[in-house]
Design a protein around this motif. Structure first.
Motif, PDB file in Angstrom:
ATOM      1  N   GLU A   1      -1.971 -29.959 -61.949  1.00  0.00           N
ATOM      2  CA  GLU A   1      -1.535 -31.280 -61.496  1.00  0.00           C
ATOM      3  C   GLU A   1      -1.504 -32.254 -62.668  1.00  0.00           C
ATOM      4  O   GLU A   1      -2.251 -32.120 -63.625  1.00  0.00           O
ATOM      5  N   HIS A   2      -0.584 -33.215 -62.589  1.00  0.00           N
ATOM      6  CA  HIS A   2      -0.525 -34.275 -63.600  1.00  0.00           C
ATOM      7  C   HIS A   2      -1.275 -35.508 -63.125  1.00  0.00           C
ATOM      8  O   HIS A   2      -1.692 -36.335 -63.921  1.00  0.00           O
TER       9      HIS A   2
ATOM     10  N   ASN B   1       3.597 -31.896 -70.415  1.00  0.00           N
ATOM     11  CA  ASN B   1       4.808 -31.134 -70.059  1.00  0.00           C
ATOM     12  C   ASN B   1       5.070 -30.069 -71.111  1.00  0.00           C
ATOM     13  O   ASN B   1       4.935 -30.313 -72.300  1.00  0.00           O
TER      14      ASN B   1
ATOM     15  N   LYS C   1       1.884 -24.235 -68.257  1.00  0.00           N
ATOM     16  CA  LYS C   1       1.148 -24.065 -66.995  1.00  0.00           C
ATOM     17  C   LYS C   1       1.933 -23.215 -66.000  1.00  0.00           C
ATOM     18  O   LYS C   1       1.411 -22.272 -65.407  1.00  0.00           O
ATOM     19  N   THR C   2       3.205 -23.575 -65.820  1.00  0.00           N
ATOM     20  CA  THR C   2       4.025 -22.810 -64.879  1.00  0.00           C
ATOM     21  C   THR C   2       4.262 -21.392 -65.391  1.00  0.00           C
ATOM     22  O   THR C   2       4.216 -20.426 -64.621  1.00  0.00           O
TER      23      THR C   2
ATOM     24  N   ASP D   1       1.001 -25.152 -57.885  1.00  0.00           N
ATOM     25  CA  ASP D   1       1.630 -25.852 -59.006  1.00  0.00           C
ATOM     26  C   ASP D   1       2.103 -27.236 -58.557  1.00  0.00           C
ATOM     27  O   ASP D   1       3.025 -27.353 -57.756  1.00  0.00           O
ATOM     28  N   GLU D   2       1.464 -28.266 -59.070  1.00  0.00           N
ATOM     29  CA  GLU D   2       1.806 -29.672 -58.794  1.00  0.00           C
ATOM     30  C   GLU D   2       2.040 -29.956 -57.312  1.00  0.00           C
ATOM     31  O   GLU D   2       3.131 -30.368 -56.913  1.00  0.00           O
TER      32      GLU D   2
ATOM     33  N   GLN E   1       6.281 -25.202 -58.295  1.00  0.00           N
ATOM     34  CA  GLN E   1       6.295 -26.588 -58.757  1.00  0.00           C
ATOM     35  C   GLN E   1       7.308 -27.400 -57.956  1.00  0.00           C
ATOM     36  O   GLN E   1       7.018 -28.475 -57.463  1.00  0.00           O
ATOM     37  N   LYS E   2       8.522 -26.848 -57.834  1.00  0.00           N
ATOM     38  CA  LYS E   2       9.516 -27.484 -56.980  1.00  0.00           C
ATOM     39  C   LYS E   2       9.272 -26.921 -55.588  1.00  0.00           C
ATOM     40  O   LYS E   2       9.323 -25.710 -55.399  1.00  0.00           O
TER      41      LYS E   2
ATOM     42  N   GLN F   1       6.062 -30.000 -49.261  1.00  0.00           N
ATOM     43  CA  GLN F   1       4.864 -29.585 -50.008  1.00  0.00           C
ATOM     44  C   GLN F   1       3.801 -29.078 -49.033  1.00  0.00           C
ATOM     45  O   GLN F   1       3.186 -28.037 -49.253  1.00  0.00           O
TER      46      GLN F   1
END
Ligand code: ATP
Ligand code: MG
Lengths: 255, 374
Positions: free
Chosen positions: A212-213, A49, A53-54, A181-182, A97-98, A163
């Protein structure tokens, strides 16, 4: 000699970032970052975190401009000179991401808005959906599912469905480069697997950068991984290679 | 062709069909009840009422303009009263020129207030206003141009939300101060008044009043159709996209600032038209119309009627102003509290305004008689 190799690197890349830095009130979120993406490549980016990345995606898509450094698309387009709408129209699509969809429009209308075509005010006023556009939307429904919810408000969808819809929006736009993003956050295992298959399927025709995590997801992509840390590249290689890298282990365990 | 367009616009839109029908019926009935029905009959509508209704319809048009940008595109303009007032001033200037030498000072060249200020000649920006066509052009152009310049800077620099609202308030406040000054040449704090006629028709006559009323209703209907045309096109969906997720819209490749600018200018022009109809009916325009409170009141009408539905804005404007007329007659000092209270109640209990109430009532009716059609 040196210069020559950099130039050829730029020429071979669809996305070329070199020496990029960006600070927020003195805090270097991106620090001398260099990254090259080849046409048709699928690249996974991981990092703890706050690794940047973002922010990196914000820089590529024109939401932010770098303090220093170069960002080129298709070797001759200087992205730092364009804004978000320009960059989207040049062929770079982005998933936030969101998950971000137009909540009060229907699923279908979300996809329709993303269809390629003229983006001017008056073109929009006179726009009529043609069969080609309908077909394109149908194709995307085949890929992301959600066909049964075509007329539902996007705001009523579950997190994972949003998503998928946002991925669908990207696919309709048909960009050369997708920044994702994620995407797996909030998705079921099945959805995640489908997504991974989808990204693998579209590589080659499109270049894809996915952040991605979820390590299982990254593993399933079976592709080159870049590790970002404190705004620059820490390591790169296959997932196995980077997972054995001592510095990477340190960064992930140290937090 | 034209009918075809209207049909496609209103297709599958019961609420709008009903709205247009009622509006057209009222626009014809009210003049008939005023002009043709004898005064002694209980169904006679007095000229005072015609004018009052005409005023409400002007406010309704203004509310429609605000709902288009706020309800659909999320632009909370707290300065739309300024566009309304500018349209009103443009009309007022024409009406002043119509007075000719019938003013108190009998000067054929200058309006009374200029004679009073000892001005020797007409300022250049009054040129052309004795021509009706020119004045009507200015009704559209002046608010439109101001909105264009203002929007150009604001939207390009991505001023949004509260900041945008604050600068729109500042805009109308600045204009108010400017128009209060005698040197501006718009009649200072008295504004423009004592109008005699419009296109040669006596403004006091019932026929003129009824014609103005009818034309106001007609403009409202046309403006409503234009707005429906916008919000039902893809342009309207882009506006909603901007309201819901501005960033997402940009990343889809839409130039958000162009869309905002277009709809803001269009809305300002509608507000200007509303102002132009308002002035000959109420008989005066003064800098008070620029007061920031006025612009806030418009927002309350729209919120109470139901934001983002167009006809909700119209209903809100008419009902609140009817309430205002009644209340300021009965308890003048309580009106502002009443208005504030209404706003609070509407936001808490009726997030979709009166329009939301209708919907609830209708769906209850539908569920109450589910077998009726079967
Ligand atoms: N607009 C901003 N203003 C100030 N600081 C910011 C801003 N955007 C990002 N940052 C900071 O920059 C750093 C990098 O943020 P970024 O969102 O790029 O991280 P990330 O790698 O995407 O993290 P995550 O995995 O949590 O999404 C963080 O420390 C963040 O707090
Ligand atoms: Mg992030």
């Amino acid at each position: 000699m040196q210069e020559h190799s950099v130039e050829s690197l730029a020429e071979k890349s669809i996305l070329y970032m070199s020496g990029v830095s960006k600070s927020f009130d003195g805090f270097k979120a991106i620090n001398n970052l260099s990254l090259f993406i080849k046409p048709g490549e699928l690249r996974a980016i991981i990092g703890p975190n706050g690794a940047g990345k973002t922010t990196m995606m914000d820089l590529i898509t024109g939401k932010l401009t770098p303090d220093t450094g170069e960002i080129y698309f298709r070797h001759d387009i200087d992205l730092t000179k364009h804004d978000e709408a320009d960059i989207a129209n040049l062929g770079i699509g982005r998933k936030f991401q969101k998950p971000t969809v137009i909540e009060s429009l229907t699923v279908f209308e979300n996809l329709e808005l993303a269809l390629q075509g003229k983006r001017g005010v008056f073109e929009s006023l006179l726009f009529k959906l043609d069969t080609e556009g309908k077909q394109r939307i149908e194709e995307v429904f085949d890929i992301i599912g959600l066909g049964a919810k075509s007329a539902h408000a996007a705001g009523s969808l579950a997190h994972g469905e949003k998503q998928r819809l946002e991925i669908g929006v990207l696919l309709v736009q048909n960009p050369d480069l997708l920044l994702v993003d994620e995407p797996a956050a909030g998705m079921t295992d099945e959805e995640t697997e489908q997504l991974s298959n989808l990204l693998k399927r579209i590589q080659g025709d499109h270049s894809v950068v996915v952040v991605e995590h979820d390590m299982e997801f990254i593993r399933s992509l079976d592709t080159e991984v870049t590790v970002l840390h404190e705004g620059s590249v820490l390591a790169g290689g296959t997932l196995e290679q980077v997972q054995q890298n001592e510095r990477v282990v340190e960064v992930y365990l140290g937090r | 062709m034209k009918n075809g367009l209207i049909n496609t616009l209103l297709k599958d839109d019961k609420a709008s069909q009903r709205f247009i029908l009622i509006l057209m019926a009222v626009s014809i009935l009210v003049p008939i009840l005023n002009l043709l029905v004898p005064e002694s009959w209980p169904i006679h509508v007095s000229t005072y009422t015609v004018t009052l209704l005409g005023k409400y319809l002007c406010f309704a048009l203004l509310a429609l303009a605000v709902d288009l940008i706020w309800g659909y595109c999320g632009i909370l303009s707290l300065g739309h009263g300024a566009f309304f007032a500018l349209g009103g001033y443009a009309m007022g200037m024409y009406l002043m020129r119509q007075i000719g030498d019938r003013g108190v000072y009998g000067n054929p060249e200058l309006p009374d207030f200029m004679v009073f200020l000892n001005w020797q000649e007409l300022p250049w920006y009054w040129y052309g206003f004795d021509n009706f066509g020119f004045a009507m052009l200015m009704v559209l152009l002046v608010p439109g141009l101001l909105a264009f310049v203002f929007g150009w800077f604001a939207f390009r620099s991505r001023v949004t939300g509260v900041y945008l609202s604050i600068i729109t308030q500042a805009m109308t406040y600045a204009l108010m101060l400017a128009f209060f000054r005698n040197e501006m040449g718009f009649g200072g704090n008295n504004g423009l008044t004592d109008f005699k006629d419009i296109l040669g028709f006596d403004l006091q006559s019932d026929y003129t009043r009824c014609t103005l009323f009818f034309l106001t209703a007609l403009s409202l209907a046309l403006a409503y159709l234009a707005c429906i045309g916008i919000v039902k096109s893809k342009l309207g969906r882009v506006l909603v996209a901007i309201r819901d997720a501005e960033s997402r819209t940009r990343f889809m490749g839409y130039r958000v600032e162009h869309y905002k600018l277009f709809v803001f200018v269009f809305s300002a022009v509608l507000a200007g038209i509303a102002g132009a109809f308002y002035v000959p009916q109420v008989g005066i325009i003064n800098p008070g119309e620029f007061t920031p409170i006025n612009s806030i009141e418009i927002i309350i009408w729209v919120a109470i009627g139901g934001r983002g539905t167009l006809y909700g804005a119209v209903i809100g404007a008419i009902l609140v102003n009817y309430g205002k007329t009644w209340f300021t007659g009965a308890f003048p000092e309580l009106w502002l509290f009443m208005l504030g209270g209404l706003f609070v109640v509407a936001t808490i209990y009726l997030p979709q305004g009166i329009k939301g109430l209708f919907d609830k009532w209708q769906s209850r009716q539908n569920t109450a008689t589910p077998t009726a059609g079967a």
